[in-house]
Design a protein around this motif. Sequence first.
Motif, PDB file in Angstrom:
ATOM      1  N   LEU A   1     -97.174 -22.464  15.161  1.00 33.58           N
ATOM      2  CA  LEU A   1     -98.399 -22.133  15.516  1.00 33.58           C
ATOM      3  C   LEU A   1     -98.600 -22.860  17.024  1.00 33.58           C
ATOM      4  N   GLY A   2     -98.138 -24.079  16.996  1.00 30.88           N
ATOM      5  CA  GLY A   2     -98.305 -24.851  18.550  1.00 30.88           C
ATOM      6  C   GLY A   2     -97.050 -24.447  19.585  1.00 30.88           C
TER       7      GLY A   2
ATOM      8  N   SER B   1    -104.408 -18.277  21.421  1.00 23.87           N
ATOM      9  CA  SER B   1    -104.435 -19.248  20.339  1.00 23.87           C
ATOM     10  C   SER B   1    -105.260 -18.821  19.222  1.00 23.87           C
TER      11      SER B   1
ATOM     12  N   THR C   1    -104.131 -18.450  15.530  1.00 23.03           N
ATOM     13  CA  THR C   1    -104.361 -19.572  14.393  1.00 23.03           C
ATOM     14  C   THR C   1    -105.148 -18.692  13.309  1.00 23.03           C
TER      15      THR C   1
ATOM     16  N   ALA D   1    -103.342 -25.819  19.325  1.00 22.88           N
ATOM     17  CA  ALA D   1    -102.739 -24.650  19.941  1.00 22.88           C
ATOM     18  C   ALA D   1    -102.994 -24.316  21.047  1.00 22.88           C
TER      19      ALA D   1
ATOM     20  N   ASP E   1    -101.375 -26.828  23.637  1.00 28.75           N
ATOM     21  CA  ASP E   1     -99.895 -26.437  23.833  1.00 28.75           C
ATOM     22  C   ASP E   1     -99.751 -25.185  24.813  1.00 28.75           C
TER      23      ASP E   1
END
Length: 259
Positions: A71-72, A125, A129, A151, A154
């Motif tokens: 997810l990141g 993000s 998420t 996230a 990142d």
Amino acid sequence: MTTTATRPATPPKGLSASRTGATAARVLRQLTHDPRTIALLILIPCLMLFLLRYVFDGSPRTFDSIGASLLGIFPLITMFLVTSIATLRERTSGTLERLLAMPLGKGDLIAGYALAFGTLAIIQSALATGLAVWFLGLDVTGSPWLLLLVALLDALLGTALGLFVSAFAASEFQAVQFMPAVIFPQLLLCGLFTPRDNMHPALEALSDVLPMSYAVDGMNEVLRHTDMTATFVRDVLIVAGCALLVLTLGAATLRRRTA
């Protein structure tokens, strides 16, 4: 008769909210005319998470263990690709050259690009998420908002790296070629495939200076702990600091050439 030469406009010092906002608005307007880029930024990370969830359909614990890390990672990679290519397109088309000939500071220009792509990073993000936690059932012990924070950082780091490497590429193909050099080593050493303390000591030491390692560590802290830990705060600060540092280096690579 004395002829007075016209001097190029002196670039202003310091950041200006109006100049930065105008630059960000221009970049966003251009991106709205490129639906493929918007789709790549917004949909691809969600699609990858969706596929990953059902690849491990028979082993949901595996998805829980690596889903938060990815997810990141996915936003970082997509923002790196799109930002590097879009910025290089501005360089090769002459748009960046004309902008730098105006009374526009390098900091304003870089901050404007970061703000524009950062706006898209927030959307990206948030969608990724929300999809992972509330639709795909990613089991997170901590707050999903902390996942969203990592996230987003990142994605901003990917934006900063893309802005930076675009200065060293002469074509869009070369910009893509930087991905194996900049992203792949971090992907292998970030702890996604094996814990970093199980690596060879030299590789573990190298992973300690790569920002993606702290992005993955931060996601794992949220995955395992109900409260915000000191390690999580450290990881977030390192990722944010690396993004700021790379943006500063990106501003330093901009050259003002006037006739």
